[in-house]
Write an enzyme that holds these catalytic residues in place. Sequence first.
Site, PDB file in Angstrom:
ATOM      1  N   TYR A  44       0.839  -1.098   0.073  1.00 26.50           N
ATOM      2  CA  TYR A  44       0.164   0.078  -0.033  1.00 26.50           C
ATOM      3  C   TYR A  44       0.869   1.297  -0.146  1.00 26.50           C
ATOM      4  O   TYR A  44       0.557   2.211  -0.858  1.00 26.50           O
ATOM      5  CB  TYR A  44      -0.826   0.061   1.325  1.00 26.50           C
TER       6      TYR A  44
ATOM      7  N   LYS B  96       6.116   3.337  16.828  1.00 24.93           N
ATOM      8  CA  LYS B  96       5.028   3.384  15.905  1.00 24.93           C
ATOM      9  C   LYS B  96       3.961   2.308  15.943  1.00 24.93           C
ATOM     10  O   LYS B  96       4.370   1.100  15.389  1.00 24.93           O
ATOM     11  CB  LYS B  96       5.183   3.685  14.424  1.00 24.93           C
TER      12      LYS B  96
HETATM   13  S1  IVH Z   1       1.131  10.456  16.763  1.00 24.46           S
HETATM   14  C1  IVH Z   1      -0.690  13.912  14.439  1.00 24.46           C
HETATM   15  N1  IVH Z   1       2.431   8.415  17.776  1.00 24.46           N
HETATM   16  O1  IVH Z   1       0.177   5.880  13.387  1.00 24.46           O
HETATM   17  C2  IVH Z   1      -0.068  12.938  14.808  1.00 24.46           C
HETATM   18  N2  IVH Z   1       0.780   8.337  15.795  1.00 24.46           N
HETATM   19  O2  IVH Z   1       0.161   7.052  10.473  1.00 24.46           O
HETATM   20  C3  IVH Z   1      -0.818  11.768  15.387  1.00 24.46           C
HETATM   21  N3  IVH Z   1       0.463   5.824  15.706  1.00 24.46           N
HETATM   22  O3  IVH Z   1      -3.267   7.481  13.332  1.00 24.46           O
HETATM   23  C4  IVH Z   1      -0.212  10.460  15.574  1.00 24.46           C
HETATM   24  N4  IVH Z   1       1.900   4.743  17.068  1.00 24.46           N
HETATM   25  O4  IVH Z   1      -2.677   5.425  14.579  1.00 24.46           O
HETATM   26  C5  IVH Z   1       1.498   8.997  16.982  1.00 24.46           C
HETATM   27  N5  IVH Z   1       3.667   6.907  18.803  1.00 24.46           N
HETATM   28  C6  IVH Z   1       2.774   7.384  17.951  1.00 24.46           C
HETATM   29  C7  IVH Z   1       1.912   6.244  17.241  1.00 24.46           C
HETATM   30  C8  IVH Z   1       1.037   6.687  16.126  1.00 24.46           C
HETATM   31  C9  IVH Z   1       0.975   4.584  16.098  1.00 24.46           C
HETATM   32  C10 IVH Z   1      -0.454   5.829  14.473  1.00 24.46           C
HETATM   33  C11 IVH Z   1      -1.710   6.517  14.849  1.00 24.46           C
HETATM   34  C12 IVH Z   1      -1.843   7.182  13.547  1.00 24.46           C
HETATM   35  C13 IVH Z   1      -1.006   6.783  12.560  1.00 24.46           C
HETATM   36  C14 IVH Z   1      -0.609   7.885  11.887  1.00 24.46           C
END
Ligand code: IVH
Length: 689
Positions: free
Chosen positions: A43, A123
């Site tokens: 993707y 992440k």
């Molecule tokens: S911050 C505006 N921190 O990644 C920033 N996101 O691709 C908000 N995610 O929708 C996200 N671990 O579901 C943030 N440590 C982390 C994260 C994280 C996983 C996911 C989250 C987000 C997606 C973005």
Amino acid sequence: MASDSASDSTDPARRVAELRAALARHVEAYYGRDRPEIPDADYDRLLRELEDLEAAHPELASDSSPTQRIGGAPNAAFSPVTHTVPMMSLHNAFDVEELQAWYERMRRRLDGRAPESFAVELKLDGLAISLRYEGGTLVQGATRGDGRVGEDVTHNVRTISDIPKQIDNAPPVLEVRGEVYMKLSSFKAFNELQIAQAQAAGKKPKLYVNPRNTAAGSLRQISAKVTAGRDLSFFCYQLSLVEGAPEPVNHSDALTWLGSLGFPVNEHTCTLTTMHEVEARVEELDGMRHDLDYEFDGVVVKVDDLDLQSELGADAKAPRWAVAYKLPPEECTTKLLDISVSIGPSGQATPFAQLEPVFVGGVTVGTATLHNEDQVAAKDVRPGDTVIVRRAGDVIPEVVGPVLSERPEGSAPWVFPKDCPVCGQPLARDEGAAATNCVNFGCPRQIRGRIEHFAGRTAMDIEFLGEKNVDLFVSAGLIEDVSDLYRLDFDRILEMPRFQKKSVDNLRAAIEHSKTRPLGNLIFGLRIPEVGQVNAALLASSFQTMERIMDASAQDLAAVEGFGPVIAEAVQGWFANPQARELIGRLADAGLTMEVVLSDSTVEPTLAGVSVVVSGTLAGFSRDGAKEAILARGGKSPGSVSKSTLALVVGADPGASKVNKAEALAIPVIDEDAFVELLETGALPEGSA
Ligand code: IVH
């Protein structure tokens, strides 16, 4: 996937349209149905191709392009929730150069100023959730949806024990964001339950392919009862709104505060000051990828200073103050060319996929296991399918499932073969068992397996008789069972292309030398069911001669410390077989050691006939090493304390039940120093009795 794979089309407008259509389909499968058809990496690749094309052809850009949109449309089955603060996505970096480029772009925006510190986080691979608290009470839980409007899943969120329902000392309004995920252990248990329930109902199990989709599918349920049964977890990673309390200065302060309010914050979160440190940390976290009970697919780097975050702002899709460094993919798609069955050394028939070679998890994979008949049926993968292949860490590659939209027309489910592909005899599957086996004792693969095991280092340790030679000798009809090794026709071997006089002499000497191996090694080499190294040594030390073992009744055998009726019956049954007895006769005629020869031993039989139990970790011995030291001195080392135990040796963290039992039976409990003395002298140090 004609429209997904790189097109021959040199017309950018056409390719852009193709990519947008394909991405829209995958967004619906991933976000809408929690059942993606392709791996995330595929993707990401399509999205990156579209981003590059739109950048090169600005006239083709569009606000409705998947490159400008977040997630998927909220499902109408849930009440819509308009987010107070939009829930954004993250821009990706796929290598260190892209991480560096993100940092440089940011510095340019800040007219050369550099952020003083960065928060570096895992992440997490789950789904984003926004939680709203009023007066300390959880009043709303919403999914991200399209970033502006999400789905109200408050009823389901309340079933997640990690998420506080009530907070003490909370400000009047608080909005917290984080990831709902499923632990790997919970995911495994969940799929096992699916299989068990389906089997009980005589149905085909509906398996989830990974913890992320299971978590997403579990949270987006109409009934909270379903969610409650799914064992979901949560980590918070962002404070999105606070009213009636001072706002923290840094993101890391916000997380510390949220932690103090009762929100789980991931323990691997840290703050660093230079990009150099950030890169080192990314590498460190990558190395931990398979050590945790949950999945993460990248590392998020965030500017820590919240004022600086506001100054940097966001574009249509994601903030400029953060980036997701994506770790190398462990899943990808390829063609399943065929399904074959391999026969293991003990006859187990394992289906495996022959794949169009593909680079995944750091290696090129051409074959992948399909485990057993039930797994193939549950996944319903068919030759000709495009399949998702996964290779995580050192784990053997496996086929996750088919890409159904790519299935060729007219394909039929794969059927497990009836006969062994090696010997042609019928395969058998015991009622209730998962494994299918070749039960022909004379199957060449099993003959080879038995000989390889017999010659192995932990059994008869025959040097120069590797798998290749065993294969060669079995194929040439030189050996059918292990006793043939001692009647090998070395003249014929010398005529074989890969042998010279020296190599034949070496092999002959090694085989000759193996005749002096201890009785315990010989018993282990025979591959008797239930008899591993320890049980083989116990048989030798308990009965002292092969003849007595052969003549032992199941009752005699069950009396061996640490044996129960299952092991006793397996041993008795094996020796009751006339073919086995004839084999032993041939080995004895060849001059192999058929009794315990203590005088040949380099150590004194200080513990002849006595039993010493070991519990806990010793500094100078491994668990097996301590047992071997006891067995080598003629003693026994069963797994539990009884009234005939001479002493219990305790290391660090011994088992409480063993210590209690020893004390109750007044058995001496000794430390490692006393154990060493006991091994040397056969006597317990004074005062320990
Ligand atoms: S911050 C505006 N921190 O990644 C920033 N996101 O691709 C908000 N995610 O929708 C996200 N671990 O579901 C943030 N440590 C982390 C994260 C994280 C996983 C996911 C989250 C987000 C997606 C973005």
